[in-house]
Write a protein that holds these residues in place. Structure first.
Motif, short mmCIF file in Angstrom:
data_model
loop_
_atom_site.label_atom_id
_atom_site.label_comp_id
_atom_site.label_asym_id
_atom_site.label_seq_id
_atom_site.Cartn_x
_atom_site.Cartn_y
_atom_site.Cartn_z
N GLN A 1 0.83 -1.21 0.00
CA GLN A 1 0.00 0.00 0.00
C GLN A 1 0.86 1.26 0.00
OE1 GLN A 1 -2.60 -0.81 3.44
NE2 GLN A 1 -4.31 -0.66 2.02
N TYR A 2 1.92 1.23 0.79
CA TYR A 2 2.80 2.39 0.88
C TYR A 2 3.48 2.65 -0.47
CZ TYR A 2 6.76 5.30 2.22
OH TYR A 2 7.70 6.30 2.29
N LEU A 3 4.02 1.60 -1.10
CA LEU A 3 4.66 1.77 -2.40
C LEU A 3 3.67 2.26 -3.44
CD1 LEU A 3 7.03 -1.33 -2.76
CD2 LEU A 3 7.62 1.01 -2.12
N ASP A 4 2.47 1.71 -3.41
CA ASP A 4 1.46 2.10 -4.40
C ASP A 4 1.03 3.55 -4.18
OD1 ASP A 4 -0.22 0.90 -6.59
OD2 ASP A 4 -1.79 1.75 -5.32
N HIS A 5 1.00 3.98 -2.93
CA HIS A 5 0.64 5.37 -2.64
C HIS A 5 1.74 6.33 -3.10
CE1 HIS A 5 -0.94 8.85 -0.49
NE2 HIS A 5 0.25 9.02 0.06
N CYS A 6 3.00 5.95 -2.89
CA CYS A 6 4.12 6.82 -3.26
C CYS A 6 4.37 6.83 -4.76
CB CYS A 6 5.38 6.38 -2.53
SG CYS A 6 5.31 6.59 -0.74
N MET A 7 4.14 5.69 -5.41
CA MET A 7 4.41 5.57 -6.84
C MET A 7 3.20 4.97 -7.54
SD MET A 7 8.36 4.22 -6.60
CE MET A 7 8.03 3.25 -5.11
N PRO A 8 2.12 5.74 -7.69
CA PRO A 8 0.89 5.18 -8.26
C PRO A 8 0.96 4.88 -9.75
CG PRO A 8 0.65 7.54 -7.88
CD PRO A 8 1.97 7.14 -7.28
N LYS A 9 1.83 5.59 -10.48
CA LYS A 9 1.92 5.38 -11.91
C LYS A 9 2.65 4.07 -12.21
CE LYS A 9 1.82 10.25 -13.30
NZ LYS A 9 2.53 11.32 -14.07
N GLN A 10 2.13 3.33 -13.18
CA GLN A 10 2.73 2.06 -13.56
C GLN A 10 3.59 2.26 -14.80
OE1 GLN A 10 -0.21 -1.05 -13.72
NE2 GLN A 10 -1.32 -0.23 -11.98
N ASN A 11 4.86 2.55 -14.56
CA ASN A 11 5.79 2.72 -15.65
C ASN A 11 7.10 2.04 -15.30
OD1 ASN A 11 7.16 4.54 -13.86
ND2 ASN A 11 5.83 6.20 -14.56
N ALA A 12 8.04 2.06 -16.24
CA ALA A 12 9.29 1.33 -16.06
C ALA A 12 10.09 1.88 -14.88
CB ALA A 12 10.11 1.39 -17.34
N GLN A 13 10.10 3.19 -14.74
CA GLN A 13 10.88 3.80 -13.65
C GLN A 13 10.35 3.37 -12.28
OE1 GLN A 13 11.06 8.06 -13.78
NE2 GLN A 13 12.13 8.24 -11.83
N ASN A 14 9.04 3.43 -12.11
CA ASN A 14 8.46 3.01 -10.84
C ASN A 14 8.65 1.52 -10.60
OD1 ASN A 14 7.66 5.58 -10.26
ND2 ASN A 14 5.51 5.28 -10.79
N LEU A 15 8.57 0.73 -11.65
CA LEU A 15 8.78 -0.71 -11.51
C LEU A 15 10.17 -1.00 -10.97
CD1 LEU A 15 8.15 -3.72 -12.06
CD2 LEU A 15 9.05 -3.36 -14.36
N VAL A 16 11.19 -0.39 -11.60
CA VAL A 16 12.56 -0.62 -11.17
C VAL A 16 12.76 -0.12 -9.74
CG1 VAL A 16 14.97 0.02 -11.58
CG2 VAL A 16 13.48 -0.54 -13.51
N THR A 17 12.19 1.02 -9.42
CA THR A 17 12.33 1.57 -8.07
C THR A 17 11.72 0.65 -7.02
OG1 THR A 17 12.23 3.82 -8.96
CG2 THR A 17 11.83 3.55 -6.60
N LYS A 18 10.53 0.11 -7.33
CA LYS A 18 9.88 -0.79 -6.38
C LYS A 18 10.67 -2.08 -6.18
CE LYS A 18 5.16 0.83 -7.24
NZ LYS A 18 3.83 0.48 -7.78
N VAL A 19 11.18 -2.63 -7.26
CA VAL A 19 11.97 -3.85 -7.15
C VAL A 19 13.23 -3.61 -6.32
CG1 VAL A 19 13.33 -5.54 -8.44
CG2 VAL A 19 11.07 -4.87 -9.27
N VAL A 20 13.91 -2.46 -6.58
CA VAL A 20 15.13 -2.14 -5.84
C VAL A 20 14.82 -1.94 -4.35
CG1 VAL A 20 16.94 -0.42 -5.53
CG2 VAL A 20 16.35 -1.20 -7.82
N LEU A 21 13.75 -1.20 -4.05
CA LEU A 21 13.38 -0.98 -2.66
C LEU A 21 13.04 -2.29 -1.95
CD1 LEU A 21 11.20 2.27 -2.88
CD2 LEU A 21 13.45 2.01 -1.82
N ASN A 22 12.39 -3.17 -2.68
CA ASN A 22 12.07 -4.47 -2.09
C ASN A 22 13.33 -5.24 -1.71
OD1 ASN A 22 9.24 -4.49 -2.02
ND2 ASN A 22 9.13 -4.97 -4.19
N GLN A 23 14.34 -5.15 -2.56
CA GLN A 23 15.56 -5.91 -2.30
C GLN A 23 16.37 -5.31 -1.15
OE1 GLN A 23 15.82 -8.78 -3.96
NE2 GLN A 23 13.93 -8.13 -4.95
N ILE A 24 16.43 -3.99 -1.05
CA ILE A 24 17.32 -3.38 -0.07
C ILE A 24 16.60 -3.02 1.24
CG2 ILE A 24 18.80 -2.46 -1.88
CD1 ILE A 24 17.57 0.28 -1.43
N VAL A 25 15.26 -2.98 1.22
CA VAL A 25 14.52 -2.64 2.43
C VAL A 25 13.73 -3.84 2.94
CG1 VAL A 25 12.74 -1.16 3.44
CG2 VAL A 25 14.35 -0.21 1.78
N LEU A 26 12.82 -4.35 2.11
CA LEU A 26 11.94 -5.41 2.59
C LEU A 26 12.67 -6.73 2.77
CD1 LEU A 26 9.07 -5.98 3.43
CD2 LEU A 26 8.58 -6.69 1.10
#
Length: 232
Positions: free
Chosen positions: A129-154
């Motif tokens: 929910q937090y990621l979707d709220h911060c990056m609601p647009k579904q594009n390549a940049q947001n995809l890469v950012t979410k994947v990277v955040l998942n690896q280094i944070v989650l």
């Protein structure tokens, strides 16, 4: 965990058919906001929603089910390797089943399942929910950012929590620093090697309608690995 693709997103580090509910709620909100006559009602609804918290039962049960499945496979594999000689020479299916199931560690299964139900399911849902709220647009940049955040944070967070949860249940909190020292980094690196290619495959090749199922099946293998690591 990572959000992959549009609509049928999956999750890394465990399981993740949680994004669909988020997108459906956001679409409903947009439809309400597009109607001027209902703007006041929508605002009131938002304030009441913010004031109340609903436990994400569906997501928690889904997480618990996948963790339980992975743990069951891990336990069956361990007993198969331990008793494979006797099982191979047995002709009775009942004897084979009893030899594999009679020593099932139900406390271990409860330990892993409770982690999925109480911690991973609700926690990952809030993270999505937090990621979707911060990056609601579904594009390549947001995809890469979410994947990277998942690896280094989650990813490190999940590893840290499940190790602590496992040792807490076993009454071995004093051994937790050694567990982190010996197993945390290898588990984290294995997660990187597993989930990054899976996420790329899921986003690049798997049809949209099959992405949730694909990531859920992938999570079973990861939960199998986590359960095996916890039992060392």
């Amino acid at each position: 965990m990572g959000s992959l693709g549009a609509g049928g997103n999956g999750g890394l580090w465990g399981l993740g058919p949680f994004h669909n509910n988020i997108h459906r709620r956001r679409d409903k909100k947009r439809n309400k906001d597009s109607n001027p006559s209902s703007s006041k009602n929508a605002a009131a609804g938002e304030s009441s929603t913010a004031a109340s918290y609903r436990f994400p039962l569906k997501q928690a049960v889904t997480a618990a089910s996948l963790v339980l499945t992975g743990d069951t496979i891990a336990q069956l594999r361990q007993r198969w390797l331990k008793n494979k000689d006797s099982v191979r020479h047995s002709q009775d299916l009942k004897d084979i089943a009893s030899s594999l199931l009679c020593e099932h560690d139900w406390m271990r299964a409860l330990r892993m399942t409770s982690y999925g139900l109480l911690l991973y399911g609700p926690g990952s849902y809030a993270w999505y929910q937090y990621l979707d709220h911060c990056m609601p647009k579904q594009n390549a940049q947001n995809l890469v950012t979410k994947v990277v955040l998942n690896q280094i944070v989650l990813g490190p967070t999940v590893i840290g929590i499940i190790f602590a949860w496992n040792n807490l249940w076993q009454g071995k909190l004093s051994e937790l620093p050694n567990k982190y020292k010996n197993d945390a980094l290898p588990t984290l690196l294995t997660g990187f090697r597993f989930w990054i290619p899976v996420s790329i495959l899921n986003f690049g090749l798997v049809p949209l309608q099959a992405r949730v199922a694909f990531m859920s099946m992938s999570s079973i293998f990861w939960n199998f690995y986590l359960s095996s690591t916890m039992s060392r």
